[in-house]
Design a protein around this motif. Structure first.
Motif, short mmCIF file in Angstrom:
data_model
loop_
_atom_site.label_atom_id
_atom_site.label_comp_id
_atom_site.label_asym_id
_atom_site.label_seq_id
_atom_site.Cartn_x
_atom_site.Cartn_y
_atom_site.Cartn_z
N THR B 69 0.83 -1.20 0.00
CA THR B 69 0.00 0.00 0.00
C THR B 69 0.87 1.25 0.00
N LYS B 70 1.95 1.22 0.81
CA LYS B 70 2.83 2.38 0.91
C LYS B 70 3.46 2.69 -0.45
N VAL B 71 4.00 1.64 -1.09
CA VAL B 71 4.65 1.83 -2.40
C VAL B 71 3.65 2.40 -3.40
N ALA B 72 2.43 1.83 -3.38
CA ALA B 72 1.43 2.28 -4.35
C ALA B 72 1.05 3.74 -4.09
N LEU B 73 0.90 4.10 -2.82
CA LEU B 73 0.50 5.47 -2.50
C LEU B 73 1.58 6.47 -2.89
N ILE B 74 2.85 6.13 -2.53
CA ILE B 74 3.94 7.06 -2.85
C ILE B 74 4.07 7.21 -4.37
N THR B 75 4.03 6.08 -5.08
CA THR B 75 4.15 6.13 -6.54
C THR B 75 3.03 6.99 -7.14
N THR B 76 1.81 6.78 -6.64
CA THR B 76 0.68 7.55 -7.16
C THR B 76 0.89 9.04 -6.93
N PHE B 77 1.34 9.37 -5.72
CA PHE B 77 1.52 10.78 -5.38
C PHE B 77 2.60 11.42 -6.25
N PRO B 150 15.28 1.26 -2.65
CA PRO B 150 13.87 1.63 -2.86
C PRO B 150 13.73 2.77 -3.87
N ILE B 151 14.66 3.74 -3.81
CA ILE B 151 14.54 4.89 -4.71
C ILE B 151 14.52 4.45 -6.17
N ALA B 152 15.31 3.41 -6.49
CA ALA B 152 15.36 2.90 -7.87
C ALA B 152 13.99 2.34 -8.27
N VAL B 153 13.36 1.65 -7.32
CA VAL B 153 12.03 1.10 -7.59
C VAL B 153 11.04 2.22 -7.89
N TYR B 154 11.10 3.28 -7.06
CA TYR B 154 10.16 4.38 -7.28
C TYR B 154 10.42 5.07 -8.62
N ILE B 155 11.71 5.26 -8.94
CA ILE B 155 12.04 5.89 -10.23
C ILE B 155 11.49 5.04 -11.37
N GLY B 156 11.74 3.74 -11.28
CA GLY B 156 11.27 2.83 -12.33
C GLY B 156 9.76 2.84 -12.46
N LEU B 157 9.08 2.79 -11.31
CA LEU B 157 7.61 2.75 -11.33
C LEU B 157 7.02 4.04 -11.89
N VAL B 158 7.54 5.17 -11.43
CA VAL B 158 7.01 6.45 -11.89
C VAL B 158 7.22 6.59 -13.39
N ILE B 207 -7.77 13.58 -12.28
CA ILE B 207 -6.84 13.23 -11.20
C ILE B 207 -7.26 11.90 -10.58
N ALA B 208 -8.56 11.76 -10.32
CA ALA B 208 -9.06 10.52 -9.70
C ALA B 208 -8.80 9.33 -10.61
N THR B 209 -9.13 9.48 -11.88
CA THR B 209 -8.92 8.38 -12.82
C THR B 209 -7.44 8.00 -12.87
N GLY B 210 -6.58 9.01 -13.00
CA GLY B 210 -5.15 8.76 -13.08
C GLY B 210 -4.62 8.10 -11.82
N CYS B 211 -5.04 8.60 -10.66
CA CYS B 211 -4.55 8.06 -9.40
C CYS B 211 -4.96 6.61 -9.22
N ILE B 212 -6.23 6.32 -9.52
CA ILE B 212 -6.70 4.95 -9.33
C ILE B 212 -5.99 4.01 -10.29
N LEU B 213 -5.80 4.46 -11.53
CA LEU B 213 -5.07 3.64 -12.51
C LEU B 213 -3.65 3.33 -12.01
N VAL B 214 -2.94 4.38 -11.61
CA VAL B 214 -1.55 4.21 -11.17
C VAL B 214 -1.49 3.34 -9.93
N PHE B 215 -2.42 3.58 -9.00
CA PHE B 215 -2.45 2.82 -7.75
C PHE B 215 -2.63 1.32 -8.05
N VAL B 216 -3.61 1.02 -8.87
CA VAL B 216 -3.91 -0.38 -9.18
C VAL B 216 -2.76 -1.02 -9.96
N LEU B 217 -2.19 -0.26 -10.91
CA LEU B 217 -1.10 -0.81 -11.71
C LEU B 217 0.16 -1.04 -10.87
N THR B 218 0.41 -0.16 -9.92
CA THR B 218 1.56 -0.34 -9.03
C THR B 218 1.38 -1.62 -8.22
#
Lengths: 371, 282
Positions: B69-77, B150-158, B207-218
């Motif tokens: 959940t944390k990874v997904a939230l940070i990536t989404t943000f 972890p930073i590499a994971v976030y960079i890759g995900l974003v 924003i909502a559509t994008g966030c939910i998409l990114v959250f679920v995909l993460t």
């Protein structure tokens, strides 16, 4: 209800409410506005009238602050606003497509400008009520925008623009999106509100009827410059150029030669197309016999009669009933374009009948350009 | 008497092949997975929800859930922070460059995820390009280990997911009339307040559509964590992969998959509700 513009120094003799000094603007190497000088009179409604691409909208956007002029300066209520962003100019503006905020109620829309000025809650509510009363939509505070009709939306847009007591009101084709009947009603209503509040206004329109109906003065624009500024009757009856004459309504253009003086400020002319046809024109400037001139005669100034000596001989091509008048399309021999004449009553002439056209001395105007 | 039916380009019957396809390759496997998540071995005991209970109560697995959940939230943000300005620029200022920007935004999606991820390894490695530059410019004295962090994971995900954010917001911003912003400006709002009071509220759907998409995909991605995380980030999807490939605990993996599926469904339900609530628009 007294709503006076409260722009600083407005009630002193600090100058015109809006003053453009040699303002010009180019987009991508194309000069859409040639250096323009324009000053408004306090409390007047000035119409910028012209076809699309004439620079009227650019002029309005320059005054509003959405564009920066290449040269010149803009003063609003005596203050140089040339370098100021739109939010610091103290103007009100109404857009063609209403441009109301769809995520806010009617009340929130009208209060938006006051909210940006951090007006107190009670004062804000009072002002919103007052503005809604002004546009005769009392009690609409909690309605949603999409529940309103086009005319109501336009009135709310007006209320929103007026709520902050702007020193000048800018109207960008405000009635363009309304249907004909509603547009005519709104013309009078808008005019009435503007007069009542005494707010200096600039109206941008391509509709000559709207410009003539609503404004105190009309500035006719074409190709990035103002061709003529004057009272509606003045620009309509005394156009300076063929463009102005034809843009404000139908005009019959004749090439002619001055034959001699015919009273104070009056001259006799002979038409090129029919040298035997004589007419009289009024001109404040002196004319010399033999001088070539271009005449414009409005269709309603032409009268149809029997083809007697001195009249312009013409043949009736068609008659159209236009509700309040009859429009005759005629051909005059020697004149390539058709001639139009409007009459209140149907004339006893059949199609293809030969008629004589004439006009009163004041009915013809001399244009500055050649035919 | 013949009834004249109004002309329609498509008929409902045209949906049959798609529905059949989804039934066989999507719905049936999902049901199978649901059944698979029950313990086969009666000897284990604990009833049909044994694996779910284990997932939620075992401190290690609960931690993994939390980390997911944390990874997904940070990536989404981060995607939102990075994506919104890009989308706004595209709609308001790009003009004829728009097509080029769209290509640049979508480009990461066109390359294989393995290629892309290894590309990041090359850039972020101890002796990689980024460290070489930073050393050359004298910004750092010793190379950083950026890969396997972890930073590499976030960079890759974003990098992969920001297109979804940009395109979602872009679509909604396109529908916002510039004149609304102009109106706000004339009414006395500066650039920031115009954005805050007009543009932002009107783009909430995007924003909502994008966030939910990114959250679920993460939540669903594990290759990025596997190849860039160096074992420092374990999310549910990575765990599923490991359960399948190493421990072969199919039942437990199925249960985790179903939990992930549930999260995704909740996300879409949320989006649906959000759109319905804001529904009627002129």
């Amino acid at each position: 209800m007294s709503v006076r513009p409260h722009g600083g120094g407005n009630n002193t003799t600090a100058g015109a409410p809006v003053e453009l000094a040699d303002v010009s603007k180019s987009f991508g190497g194309v000069q859409v506005l040639k250096p323009l000088r324009l000053a408004l009179v306090p409390g007047e409604m000035l119409a910028l009238l012209g076809p699309s691409g004439c620079g009227k909208t650019t002029t309005l956007r320059l005054i509003a602050g959405f564009e920066a002029p290449d040269t010149g300066s803009i003063r609003v209520a005596g203050r140089d606003v040339t370098g100021l962003p739109p939010n610091k100019r103290g103007l009100g503006m109404v857009f063609q497509n209403y441009s109301l905020f769809p995520h806010m109620t009617v009340g929130e829309n009208v209060a938006f400008g006051l909210r940006m000025r951090r007006t107190g809650r009670a004062e804000k509510a009072r002002r919103v009520r007052e503005m809604l009363a002004t546009v005769r939509l009392d009690g609409y505070e909690d309605r949603l925008i999409h529940q309103l009709s086009g005319g109501q939306q336009q009135r709310i847009a007006l209320a929103r623009a007026l709520a902050t007591s702007p020193s000048v009101l800018l109207l960008d084709e405000p009635l363009g999106a309304l249907d004909k009947n509603l547009r005519e009603r709104m013309q009078f209503e808008l005019r009435d509100i503007q007069r009542r509040l005494g707010i200096t206004s600039i109206l941008v329109t391509h509709d000559q009827e709207e410009a003539l109906t609503m404004s105190d003065r009309v500035a006719v624009m074409a190709h990035g410059e103002v061709l003529q500024v004057g009272r509606p009757t003045e620009v309509y009856d005394r156009p300076l150029t063929r463009f102005v004459s034809e843009f404000l309504g139908t005009a019959n253009i004749f090439a002619a030669v001055v034959t001699g003086a015919n009273g104070p400020n009056r001259w006799s002319v002979a038409l090129d197309a029919q040298p035997h046809a004589a007419g009289t024109v009024e001109s404040p400037a002196a004319l010399a016999p033999g001088q070539r001139v271009t005449l414009a005669v409005r269709p309603e100034r032409l009268s149809l009669g029997p083809p007697t000596d001195g009249t312009v001989r013409a043949t009736v091509r068609d008659v159209v009933f236009r509700g309040t008048y009859f429009a005759y399309e005629l051909t005059a021999s020697g004149q390539p374009q058709p001639v139009f004449a409007y009459t209140q009553l149907r004339q006893p002439v059949a199609a293809d009948a030969a008629v004589g056209l004439s006009w009163e001395p004041g009915g013809a105007v001399i244009l500055q350009d050649t035919a | 008497m013949r009834r004249v039916r109004p002309y329609r380009l498509a008929r409902p019957s045209w949906c049959v092949p798609v529905i059949a396809y989804l039934l066989v390759f999507f719905v049936i496997p999902l049901i199978a997975n649901l059944l698979r998540s029950r313990p086969v071995d009666a000897a284990i005991g604990g009833g049909p929800f044994f694996y779910y209970v284990k997932l939620l109560t075992d401190p290690y697995y609960a931690g993994v859930l939390l980390e997911t959940t944390k990874v997904a939230l940070i990536t989404t943000f981060v995607c939102l922070l990075v994506g919104y300005p890009v989308a706004y620029f595209m709609v308001r200022f790009a003009g004829r460059w728009n097509a080029l920007i769209v290509f640049c935004v979508v480009a990461p999606l066109l390359t294989s995820i393995i290629m892309r991820t290894f590309g990041w390894r090359v850039l972020l490695a101890r002796r990689g390009v980024l460290n070489a530059w930073l050393l050359d410019w004298g910004l750092i004295t010793r190379p950083f280990e950026l890969a396997d962090q972890p930073i590499a994971v976030y960079i890759g995900l974003v990098h992969v997911l920001v297109p979804f954010m940009v395109l979602s917001i872009n679509a909604v911003l396109q529908g916002i009339d510039v004149q609304l912003e102009d109106s706000a400006r004339v009414l006395g709002a500066g650039r920031l307040r115009t954005f805050w009071h007009v543009t932002l509220p009107l783009s909430v759907d995007g924003i909502a559509t994008g966030c939910i998409l990114v959250f679920v995909l993460t939540n669903g991605s594990f290759l990025t964590m596997l190849l860039l995380g160096g074992g420092r980030i374990t999310t549910l999807s990575l765990l599923i992969y490991q359960q399948f490939s190493t421990t072969q605990d199919v039942g437990f993996a199925a249960a985790m998959g179903n939990v992930l599926m549930l999260v995704a469904l909740l996300g879409f339900l949320l989006q649906f509700r959000l759109l319905r609530r804001r529904g009627v628009k002129p």
